[in-house]
Design a protein around this motif. Structure first.
Motif: not given
Length: 294
Positions: A155-157, A164-171
């Motif tokens: 998601f960082v890429i 935002m990348a961290g939120v999506l990854a955890i979700a």
């Protein structure tokens, strides 16, 4: 039993004792074989993982010396002798810690909502059809099999650096992990209320709402709080790949050899996790009783 044994003839009593000794000997032999097999498997696995005890013994001093450095200021004194110098960036670090907690909270909430909707389709006793159950289960397996930090990197890429990348990854990881836990709770419910509501002509949604949900709501909430604790730790690491939070500051301190900053940030993370663990444990205990608190 002792009276019945005592009146047995001597030959039968001797035979009984002999059979008991043989049974005990067989159990001991099986236990020994299991222990030997476990150690053999551990040895083979260690060889495959290239675990070298000699290297561990030779390099363990480096581990201790690193901790010695991170608890030493640039002036050569111990960090606790000058707390102001040690925690010089506490305002910035505290803000990033807050960001880490918010990343965990939002990601956990999104994942829990999606897992809540999917688990009824994946549980064996509530899924409307076998093909649908198979597809949902495979999807949730994918979500929890890929490490959350890998999702964060992807998601960082895709979306760039930031929370935002961290939120999506955890979700996404929560969908798989919580969906599995929720589904196991649903599969262990009492089906009599479901059958009773179904006999009145109620549809699938009504059965889930009025027969299943009241039985599983407490367990769902308890697992969600537990997952939030875990995600706070995970979000602290996701900053290593640029997914926001305190991890970004920690990796900078590690790479630039800011030793005292490393210990200060680590200590703040540990204290934060301790506080969240205690708070969520207390909350589970108040809401669901002492068993949920443990």
């Amino acid at each position: 039993m002792s009276a019945a044994v005592s009146i047995l003839p001597a030959p039968q009593l001797a035979a009984l004792n002999d059979a008991y000794r043989k049974a005990v000997a067989r159990r001991r032999l099986r236990t020994m074989l299991v222990v030997v097999a476990c150690f053999a498997a551990l040895f083979v696995a260690a060889l495959g993982a290239e675990v070298n005890v000699r290297t561990f013994v030779e390099k363990i001093g480096n581990f201790g010396s690193y901790f010695d450095r991170i608890f030493t200021l640039e002036a050569g004194t111990r960090v606790w002798t000058d707390v102001n110098e040690w925690f010089w960036g506490w305002k910035k670090w505290l803000s990033l810690l807050g960001e880490t907690v918010l990343i965990s909270y939002v990601g956990t909430l999104i994942g829990a909502v999606l897992a809540f909707g999917l688990n009824f389709l994946a549980a064996e006793n509530t899924a409307p059809s076998a093909p649908l159950r198979f597809a949902v289960r495979r999807f949730m397996e994918f979500c929890r099999t890929v490490p959350d930090i890998v999702f964060a990197l992807i998601f960082v890429i895709a979306f760039g650096l930031g929370p935002m990348a961290g939120v999506l990854a955890i979700a996404i990881h929560c969908v798989g992990a919580l969906g599995k836990l929720y589904g196991e709770i649903v599969e262990n419910i009492d089906m009599k209320p479901v059958e009773g509501i179904r006999s009145t002509g109620a549809g699938w949604i009504d059965c889930m709402r009025f027969a299943v949900l009241p039985q599983v709501a407490a367990g769902f909430a308890s697992y969600t709080l537990l997952r939030f604790e875990i995600n706070v730790r995970g979000a602290s690491v996701m900053g290593f790949v640029g997914a926001g939070g305190i991890g970004q500051e920690l990796v900078v301190a590690v790479r630039k050899f800011y030793y005292s900053d490393v210990s200060a940030i680590l200590l703040m993370i540990i204290v934060t996790v301790f506080i969240i663990d205690i708070a969520t444990g207390w909350l589970r205990g108040r809401l669901f009783g002492k068993e949920a608190r443990s």
